[in-house]
Scaffold this motif. Sequence first.
Motif, PDB file in Angstrom:
ATOM      1  N   GLU A  31       0.825  -1.205   0.000  1.00 58.17           N
ATOM      2  CA  GLU A  31       0.000   0.000   0.000  1.00 58.17           C
ATOM      3  C   GLU A  31       0.864   1.263   0.000  1.00 58.17           C
ATOM      4  O   GLU A  31       0.522   2.262  -0.637  1.00 58.17           O
ATOM      5  N   THR A  32       1.973   1.209   0.692  1.00 63.36           N
ATOM      6  CA  THR A  32       2.878   2.366   0.749  1.00 63.36           C
ATOM      7  C   THR A  32       3.574   2.610  -0.583  1.00 63.36           C
ATOM      8  O   THR A  32       3.720   3.757  -1.024  1.00 63.36           O
ATOM      9  N   MET A  33       3.964   1.522  -1.245  1.00 63.29           N
ATOM     10  CA  MET A  33       4.803   1.624  -2.448  1.00 63.29           C
ATOM     11  C   MET A  33       4.047   1.271  -3.721  1.00 63.29           C
ATOM     12  O   MET A  33       4.653   0.969  -4.742  1.00 63.29           O
ATOM     13  N   LYS A  34       2.732   1.338  -3.694  1.00 60.11           N
ATOM     14  CA  LYS A  34       1.924   0.881  -4.824  1.00 60.11           C
ATOM     15  C   LYS A  34       2.344   1.488  -6.171  1.00 60.11           C
ATOM     16  O   LYS A  34       2.368   0.777  -7.188  1.00 60.11           O
ATOM     17  N   PRO A  35       2.694   2.775  -6.258  1.00 60.27           N
ATOM     18  CA  PRO A  35       3.124   3.306  -7.558  1.00 60.27           C
ATOM     19  C   PRO A  35       4.343   2.600  -8.145  1.00 60.27           C
ATOM     20  O   PRO A  35       4.533   2.567  -9.358  1.00 60.27           O
ATOM     21  N   PHE A  36       5.162   2.020  -7.268  1.00 55.71           N
ATOM     22  CA  PHE A  36       6.356   1.320  -7.738  1.00 55.71           C
ATOM     23  C   PHE A  36       6.018  -0.045  -8.331  1.00 55.71           C
ATOM     24  O   PHE A  36       6.846  -0.666  -8.983  1.00 55.71           O
ATOM     25  N   TYR A  37       4.782  -0.509  -8.101  1.00 56.56           N
ATOM     26  CA  TYR A  37       4.361  -1.808  -8.624  1.00 56.56           C
ATOM     27  C   TYR A  37       3.199  -1.668  -9.607  1.00 56.56           C
ATOM     28  O   TYR A  37       2.489  -2.635  -9.866  1.00 56.56           O
ATOM     29  N   GLU A  38       3.043  -0.491 -10.161  1.00 58.85           N
ATOM     30  CA  GLU A  38       1.995  -0.309 -11.157  1.00 58.85           C
ATOM     31  C   GLU A  38       2.399  -0.990 -12.464  1.00 58.85           C
ATOM     32  O   GLU A  38       3.547  -1.376 -12.677  1.00 58.85           O
ATOM     33  N   GLN A  39       1.438  -1.126 -13.347  1.00 55.45           N
ATOM     34  CA  GLN A  39       1.626  -1.943 -14.539  1.00 55.45           C
ATOM     35  C   GLN A  39       2.768  -1.451 -15.426  1.00 55.45           C
ATOM     36  O   GLN A  39       3.538  -2.250 -15.960  1.00 55.45           O
ATOM     37  N   GLY A  40       2.900  -0.147 -15.586  1.00 50.98           N
ATOM     38  CA  GLY A  40       3.954   0.382 -16.447  1.00 50.98           C
ATOM     39  C   GLY A  40       5.338   0.070 -15.922  1.00 50.98           C
ATOM     40  O   GLY A  40       6.261  -0.277 -16.699  1.00 50.98           O
ATOM     41  N   VAL A  41       5.525   0.166 -14.612  1.00 53.01           N
ATOM     42  CA  VAL A  41       6.817  -0.169 -14.003  1.00 53.01           C
ATOM     43  C   VAL A  41       7.088  -1.659 -14.141  1.00 53.01           C
ATOM     44  O   VAL A  41       8.201  -2.077 -14.493  1.00 53.01           O
ATOM     45  N   ASN A  42       6.067  -2.469 -13.879  1.00 56.54           N
ATOM     46  CA  ASN A  42       6.255  -3.917 -13.970  1.00 56.54           C
ATOM     47  C   ASN A  42       6.541  -4.375 -15.393  1.00 56.54           C
ATOM     48  O   ASN A  42       7.229  -5.376 -15.606  1.00 56.54           O
ATOM     49  N   LYS A  43       6.029  -3.659 -16.364  1.00 61.99           N
ATOM     50  CA  LYS A  43       6.344  -4.002 -17.754  1.00 61.99           C
ATOM     51  C   LYS A  43       7.841  -3.825 -18.013  1.00 61.99           C
ATOM     52  O   LYS A  43       8.474  -4.668 -18.668  1.00 61.99           O
ATOM     53  N   ILE A  44       8.415  -2.761 -17.504  1.00 66.56           N
ATOM     54  CA  ILE A  44       9.860  -2.546 -17.640  1.00 66.56           C
ATOM     55  C   ILE A  44      10.623  -3.647 -16.917  1.00 66.56           C
ATOM     56  O   ILE A  44      11.602  -4.200 -17.424  1.00 66.56           O
ATOM     57  N   TRP A  45      10.162  -3.966 -15.713  1.00 63.68           N
ATOM     58  CA  TRP A  45      10.851  -4.980 -14.913  1.00 63.68           C
ATOM     59  C   TRP A  45      10.765  -6.363 -15.539  1.00 63.68           C
ATOM     60  O   TRP A  45      11.735  -7.133 -15.543  1.00 63.68           O
ATOM     61  N   LEU A  46       9.616  -6.698 -16.124  1.00 62.16           N
ATOM     62  CA  LEU A  46       9.473  -7.984 -16.801  1.00 62.16           C
ATOM     63  C   LEU A  46      10.416  -8.079 -17.997  1.00 62.16           C
ATOM     64  O   LEU A  46      10.970  -9.151 -18.281  1.00 62.16           O
ATOM     65  N   GLY A  47      10.586  -6.978 -18.702  1.00 64.07           N
ATOM     66  CA  GLY A  47      11.531  -6.965 -19.813  1.00 64.07           C
ATOM     67  C   GLY A  47      12.934  -7.297 -19.346  1.00 64.07           C
ATOM     68  O   GLY A  47      13.675  -8.038 -20.012  1.00 64.07           O
ATOM     69  N   PHE A  48      13.297  -6.761 -18.199  1.00 64.22           N
ATOM     70  CA  PHE A  48      14.602  -7.061 -17.619  1.00 64.22           C
ATOM     71  C   PHE A  48      14.715  -8.540 -17.258  1.00 64.22           C
ATOM     72  O   PHE A  48      15.719  -9.206 -17.575  1.00 64.22           O
ATOM     73  N   LEU A  49      13.688  -9.085 -16.610  1.00 67.17           N
ATOM     74  CA  LEU A  49      13.737 -10.482 -16.197  1.00 67.17           C
ATOM     75  C   LEU A  49      13.843 -11.420 -17.390  1.00 67.17           C
ATOM     76  O   LEU A  49      14.615 -12.389 -17.367  1.00 67.17           O
ATOM     77  N   GLU A  50      13.080 -11.141 -18.441  1.00 67.05           N
ATOM     78  CA  GLU A  50      13.130 -11.986 -19.627  1.00 67.05           C
ATOM     79  C   GLU A  50      14.494 -11.882 -20.315  1.00 67.05           C
ATOM     80  O   GLU A  50      15.045 -12.880 -20.791  1.00 67.05           O
ATOM     81  N   LYS A  51      15.040 -10.685 -20.348  1.00 62.94           N
ATOM     82  CA  LYS A  51      16.355 -10.502 -20.962  1.00 62.94           C
ATOM     83  C   LYS A  51      17.437 -11.245 -20.182  1.00 62.94           C
ATOM     84  O   LYS A  51      18.321 -11.896 -20.761  1.00 62.94           O
ATOM     85  N   VAL A  52      17.352 -11.176 -18.859  1.00 64.60           N
ATOM     86  CA  VAL A  52      18.313 -11.877 -18.016  1.00 64.60           C
ATOM     87  C   VAL A  52      18.179 -13.390 -18.190  1.00 64.60           C
ATOM     88  O   VAL A  52      19.172 -14.117 -18.247  1.00 64.60           O
ATOM     89  N   GLY A  53      16.944 -13.889 -18.284  1.00 67.69           N
ATOM     90  CA  GLY A  53      16.730 -15.309 -18.483  1.00 67.69           C
ATOM     91  C   GLY A  53      17.336 -15.805 -19.782  1.00 67.69           C
ATOM     92  O   GLY A  53      17.991 -16.848 -19.817  1.00 67.69           O
ATOM     93  N   THR A  54      17.119 -15.056 -20.872  1.00 67.49           N
ATOM     94  CA  THR A  54      17.691 -15.429 -22.171  1.00 67.49           C
ATOM     95  C   THR A  54      19.212 -15.405 -22.120  1.00 67.49           C
ATOM     96  O   THR A  54      19.885 -16.317 -22.615  1.00 67.49           O
ATOM     97  N   MET A  55      19.751 -14.360 -21.516  1.00 65.84           N
ATOM     98  CA  MET A  55      21.203 -14.236 -21.401  1.00 65.84           C
ATOM     99  C   MET A  55      21.793 -15.376 -20.586  1.00 65.84           C
ATOM    100  O   MET A  55      22.841 -15.934 -20.924  1.00 65.84           O
ATOM    101  N   SER A  56      21.112 -15.762 -19.508  1.00 65.68           N
ATOM    102  CA  SER A  56      21.596 -16.840 -18.659  1.00 65.68           C
ATOM    103  C   SER A  56      21.626 -18.164 -19.413  1.00 65.68           C
ATOM    104  O   SER A  56      22.597 -18.923 -19.316  1.00 65.68           O
ATOM    105  N   ARG A  57      20.580 -18.442 -20.183  1.00 68.51           N
ATOM    106  CA  ARG A  57      20.540 -19.687 -20.955  1.00 68.51           C
ATOM    107  C   ARG A  57      21.643 -19.722 -22.002  1.00 68.51           C
ATOM    108  O   ARG A  57      22.318 -20.750 -22.178  1.00 68.51           O
ATOM    109  N   LYS A  58      21.861 -18.620 -22.702  1.00 64.47           N
ATOM    110  CA  LYS A  58      22.910 -18.574 -23.723  1.00 64.47           C
ATOM    111  C   LYS A  58      24.293 -18.732 -23.097  1.00 64.47           C
ATOM    112  O   LYS A  58      25.162 -19.416 -23.643  1.00 64.47           O
TER     113      LYS A  58
END
Length: 217
Positions: A67-94
Motif C-alpha cells: 500500500e505504501t509503495m503501490k506506484p512502484f508496482y503499477e503496470q507500467g513499471v512492472n512491464k519494464i521490470w518484466l523486460g529485464f527479467l526476460e532478458k536476463v533469463g535469455t542471457m543466462s541460458r545462452k
Amino acid sequence: MKLNPKVFRALTGEPVAVQEIDGTRVEFHYMDDTPYLSQYAARGRFAIWTSEGKDTYRVLIESTYYETMKPFYEQGVNKIWLGFLEKVGTMSRKTNLMFLIPTMVAYAIAVTLFSIFWPEQMMILLLIMLGGVIVTNMIQSRYINNKVKEENGATQFAIKAFIGEDEFNELVKKQEDFYAAYFKTEEPEAEVSTEGEEPEVIETTVEETTEEKKDDK
C-alpha cells in the motif's frame, strides 16, 4: 525465467491483485499470513518475485509495504521490470550453453585419451575435472552477475524515468520511513537459509534505482 520456484508453488491462494502485461500474468500475494514473513521481512525484503519460468509471475509482498509503495508496482513499471527479467533469463541460458558445450567436449576428449593411453591415471583426471568444474562455475557466475548488473542499471534508469523525478523521490522517502517504522516495532529474527533461491540481484527496491544501494542485498 525461474525465480524462487518453491515459493511460487506455495502461493496457491487468491491473489489480491492481478495485472496482464503483454501476455504475462503478474499476481500479487500478501506475505503477512505466510511463513515467508519472518524469513524475508526480517531481512528487509518486503517484495519477492517468483516464477516457474512460464507466463505467470507471483509477487509475494507485505501488505502495508504494498500500500505504501503501490506506484512502484503499477503496470507500467512492472512491464519494464518484466523486460529485464526476460532478458536476463535469455542471457543466462545462452551463457550456460556457451560454457557447457566447450567444457563437455573437452572432458569427453580428455576421458577418451586417458582411457586409451593412460588408464592408470584416470583417478587423477577425475580430480582435475572436478577442479575444472568448480573453476568454470566460478567464472560463469561472475560473468553472468556482471552482465546482470549492467542490465539492472539500465532498467533502474528506465524505471526512474517512467515514474518521474518528483514521485520517485517521494517514494524513496516513503520507503525509508517504512523501513524505520517497521524495524522500530518488529524484533528482527534470525536469518533463514533458502536453498535453491535465485540470486537476489534480480529483485529490486526503490533505493536500488539510485546510485547508493543498501548493503543488505
